[in-house]
Write a protein that holds these residues in place. Sequence first.
Motif, PDB file in Angstrom:
ATOM      1  N   ASP A   1       0.661  54.750  62.675  1.00  0.00           N
ATOM      2  CA  ASP A   1       0.995  55.951  63.427  1.00  0.00           C
ATOM      3  C   ASP A   1       0.310  56.016  64.795  1.00  0.00           C
ATOM      4  O   ASP A   1       0.419  57.009  65.498  1.00  0.00           O
ATOM      5  CB  ASP A   1       0.668  57.206  62.615  1.00  0.00           C
ATOM      6  CG  ASP A   1      -0.818  57.329  62.291  1.00  0.00           C
ATOM      7  OD1 ASP A   1      -1.532  56.319  62.356  1.00  0.00           O
ATOM      8  OD2 ASP A   1      -1.243  58.447  61.957  1.00  0.00           O
ATOM      9  N   CYS A   2      -0.349  54.942  65.218  1.00  0.00           N
ATOM     10  CA  CYS A   2      -1.068  54.903  66.499  1.00  0.00           C
ATOM     11  C   CYS A   2      -0.175  54.277  67.575  1.00  0.00           C
ATOM     12  O   CYS A   2       0.247  53.127  67.441  1.00  0.00           O
ATOM     13  CB  CYS A   2      -2.365  54.102  66.347  1.00  0.00           C
ATOM     14  SG  CYS A   2      -3.233  53.830  67.897  1.00  0.00           S
ATOM     15  N   VAL A   3       0.098  55.031  68.632  1.00  0.00           N
ATOM     16  CA  VAL A   3       0.962  54.529  69.697  1.00  0.00           C
ATOM     17  C   VAL A   3       0.356  53.297  70.362  1.00  0.00           C
ATOM     18  O   VAL A   3       1.094  52.370  70.728  1.00  0.00           O
ATOM     19  CB  VAL A   3       1.284  55.627  70.735  1.00  0.00           C
ATOM     20  CG1 VAL A   3       0.051  56.076  71.493  1.00  0.00           C
ATOM     21  CG2 VAL A   3       2.371  55.165  71.686  1.00  0.00           C
ATOM     22  N   PHE A   4      -0.964  53.239  70.501  1.00  0.00           N
ATOM     23  CA  PHE A   4      -1.567  52.066  71.124  1.00  0.00           C
ATOM     24  C   PHE A   4      -1.447  50.840  70.223  1.00  0.00           C
ATOM     25  O   PHE A   4      -1.222  49.731  70.719  1.00  0.00           O
ATOM     26  CB  PHE A   4      -3.021  52.327  71.493  1.00  0.00           C
ATOM     27  CG  PHE A   4      -3.207  53.325  72.616  1.00  0.00           C
ATOM     28  CD1 PHE A   4      -2.149  53.764  73.396  1.00  0.00           C
ATOM     29  CD2 PHE A   4      -4.454  53.832  72.893  1.00  0.00           C
ATOM     30  CE1 PHE A   4      -2.320  54.677  74.420  1.00  0.00           C
ATOM     31  CE2 PHE A   4      -4.655  54.742  73.921  1.00  0.00           C
ATOM     32  CZ  PHE A   4      -3.584  55.163  74.687  1.00  0.00           C
ATOM     33  N   CYS A   5      -1.557  51.012  68.922  1.00  0.00           N
ATOM     34  CA  CYS A   5      -1.337  49.892  67.993  1.00  0.00           C
ATOM     35  C   CYS A   5       0.103  49.406  68.078  1.00  0.00           C
ATOM     36  O   CYS A   5       0.367  48.199  68.013  1.00  0.00           O
ATOM     37  CB  CYS A   5      -1.703  50.294  66.568  1.00  0.00           C
ATOM     38  SG  CYS A   5      -3.476  50.482  66.280  1.00  0.00           S
ATOM     39  N   ARG A   6       1.046  50.342  68.251  1.00  0.00           N
ATOM     40  CA  ARG A   6       2.453  49.951  68.399  1.00  0.00           C
ATOM     41  C   ARG A   6       2.669  49.163  69.686  1.00  0.00           C
ATOM     42  O   ARG A   6       3.459  48.211  69.714  1.00  0.00           O
ATOM     43  CB  ARG A   6       3.354  51.175  68.326  1.00  0.00           C
ATOM     44  CG  ARG A   6       3.399  51.783  66.925  1.00  0.00           C
ATOM     45  CD  ARG A   6       4.563  52.733  66.706  1.00  0.00           C
ATOM     46  NE  ARG A   6       4.706  53.770  67.710  1.00  0.00           N
ATOM     47  CZ  ARG A   6       4.149  54.978  67.651  1.00  0.00           C
ATOM     48  NH1 ARG A   6       3.414  55.323  66.615  1.00  0.00           N
ATOM     49  NH2 ARG A   6       4.351  55.855  68.605  1.00  0.00           N
TER      50      ARG A   6
ATOM     51  N   THR B   1      -8.434  39.831  73.006  1.00  0.00           N
ATOM     52  CA  THR B   1      -9.052  40.999  72.367  1.00  0.00           C
ATOM     53  C   THR B   1      -8.778  42.326  73.045  1.00  0.00           C
ATOM     54  O   THR B   1      -9.073  43.380  72.477  1.00  0.00           O
ATOM     55  CB  THR B   1     -10.580  40.811  72.290  1.00  0.00           C
ATOM     56  OG1 THR B   1     -11.080  40.614  73.615  1.00  0.00           O
ATOM     57  CG2 THR B   1     -10.949  39.627  71.410  1.00  0.00           C
ATOM     58  N   VAL B   2      -8.207  42.308  74.257  1.00  0.00           N
ATOM     59  CA  VAL B   2      -8.057  43.525  75.057  1.00  0.00           C
ATOM     60  C   VAL B   2      -6.670  43.567  75.688  1.00  0.00           C
ATOM     61  O   VAL B   2      -6.112  42.534  76.054  1.00  0.00           O
ATOM     62  CB  VAL B   2      -9.142  43.560  76.161  1.00  0.00           C
ATOM     63  CG1 VAL B   2      -8.942  44.726  77.104  1.00  0.00           C
ATOM     64  CG2 VAL B   2     -10.537  43.612  75.550  1.00  0.00           C
ATOM     65  N   LEU B   3      -6.144  44.776  75.835  1.00  0.00           N
ATOM     66  CA  LEU B   3      -4.878  44.992  76.522  1.00  0.00           C
ATOM     67  C   LEU B   3      -5.067  46.115  77.527  1.00  0.00           C
ATOM     68  O   LEU B   3      -5.691  47.143  77.201  1.00  0.00           O
ATOM     69  CB  LEU B   3      -3.779  45.359  75.513  1.00  0.00           C
ATOM     70  CG  LEU B   3      -2.380  45.562  76.070  1.00  0.00           C
ATOM     71  CD1 LEU B   3      -1.807  44.239  76.580  1.00  0.00           C
ATOM     72  CD2 LEU B   3      -1.457  46.154  75.012  1.00  0.00           C
ATOM     73  N   ALA B   4      -4.549  45.944  78.737  1.00  0.00           N
ATOM     74  CA  ALA B   4      -4.619  46.982  79.773  1.00  0.00           C
ATOM     75  C   ALA B   4      -3.214  47.264  80.280  1.00  0.00           C
ATOM     76  O   ALA B   4      -2.441  46.339  80.542  1.00  0.00           O
ATOM     77  CB  ALA B   4      -5.516  46.531  80.919  1.00  0.00           C
TER      78      ALA B   4
ATOM     79  N   HIS C   1      -8.192  48.282  66.202  1.00  0.00           N
ATOM     80  CA  HIS C   1      -8.179  49.747  66.197  1.00  0.00           C
ATOM     81  C   HIS C   1      -9.569  50.308  65.906  1.00  0.00           C
ATOM     82  O   HIS C   1     -10.141  50.055  64.850  1.00  0.00           O
ATOM     83  CB  HIS C   1      -7.187  50.274  65.144  1.00  0.00           C
ATOM     84  CG  HIS C   1      -7.074  51.757  65.145  1.00  0.00           C
ATOM     85  ND1 HIS C   1      -6.163  52.424  65.932  1.00  0.00           N
ATOM     86  CD2 HIS C   1      -7.771  52.705  64.486  1.00  0.00           C
ATOM     87  CE1 HIS C   1      -6.304  53.729  65.739  1.00  0.00           C
ATOM     88  NE2 HIS C   1      -7.284  53.918  64.867  1.00  0.00           N
ATOM     89  N   PHE C   2     -10.090  51.055  66.879  1.00  0.00           N
ATOM     90  CA  PHE C   2     -11.322  51.823  66.728  1.00  0.00           C
ATOM     91  C   PHE C   2     -10.985  53.254  67.132  1.00  0.00           C
ATOM     92  O   PHE C   2     -10.485  53.462  68.242  1.00  0.00           O
ATOM     93  CB  PHE C   2     -12.440  51.309  67.644  1.00  0.00           C
ATOM     94  CG  PHE C   2     -12.888  49.901  67.377  1.00  0.00           C
ATOM     95  CD1 PHE C   2     -13.799  49.642  66.367  1.00  0.00           C
ATOM     96  CD2 PHE C   2     -12.424  48.848  68.147  1.00  0.00           C
ATOM     97  CE1 PHE C   2     -14.235  48.348  66.122  1.00  0.00           C
ATOM     98  CE2 PHE C   2     -12.845  47.549  67.923  1.00  0.00           C
ATOM     99  CZ  PHE C   2     -13.749  47.297  66.903  1.00  0.00           C
ATOM    100  N   PRO C   3     -11.243  54.258  66.298  1.00  0.00           N
ATOM    101  CA  PRO C   3     -10.889  55.635  66.651  1.00  0.00           C
ATOM    102  C   PRO C   3     -11.649  56.192  67.854  1.00  0.00           C
ATOM    103  O   PRO C   3     -11.104  56.979  68.625  1.00  0.00           O
ATOM    104  CB  PRO C   3     -11.221  56.431  65.395  1.00  0.00           C
ATOM    105  CG  PRO C   3     -11.196  55.435  64.286  1.00  0.00           C
ATOM    106  CD  PRO C   3     -11.677  54.149  64.899  1.00  0.00           C
TER     107      PRO C   3
END
Length: 112
Positions: free
Chosen positions: A4-9, A25-28, A47-49
């Motif tokens: 349900d996380c838009v950034f994970c999608r 490891t990173v996306l910008a 994913h880290f909250p």
Amino acid sequence: MTADCVFCRIINGDATARVVLETDTVLAFHDINPQTPTHVLVIPKEHFPAVGDMDPTTAGEVLAAAHQVAKAEGVDESGYRLVFNTGPDTGQTVFHVHCHVLGGRELHWPPG
């Protein structure tokens, strides 16, 4: 990853984004609601909250990527601000840690 996380999608390719930088490891990518002429989000692919949930290595990779983004966007010399919002009182709406890279105009202090 959280379904349900838009950034994970975005990381999984299930949602689109205007990507500026990607490493293992990173996306910008550009913020969809920019608050400054340069407004890019830098996220860990894991994913880290919240910012305090990241391990030091990941935190360092996010910070290094934020600087690379500032250089790529041409604000590294004029100045840029890095912002991590953690928790609902700060306005965090996506609970996947993210660093805002803000620049392209004069930024005042204190922020609003």
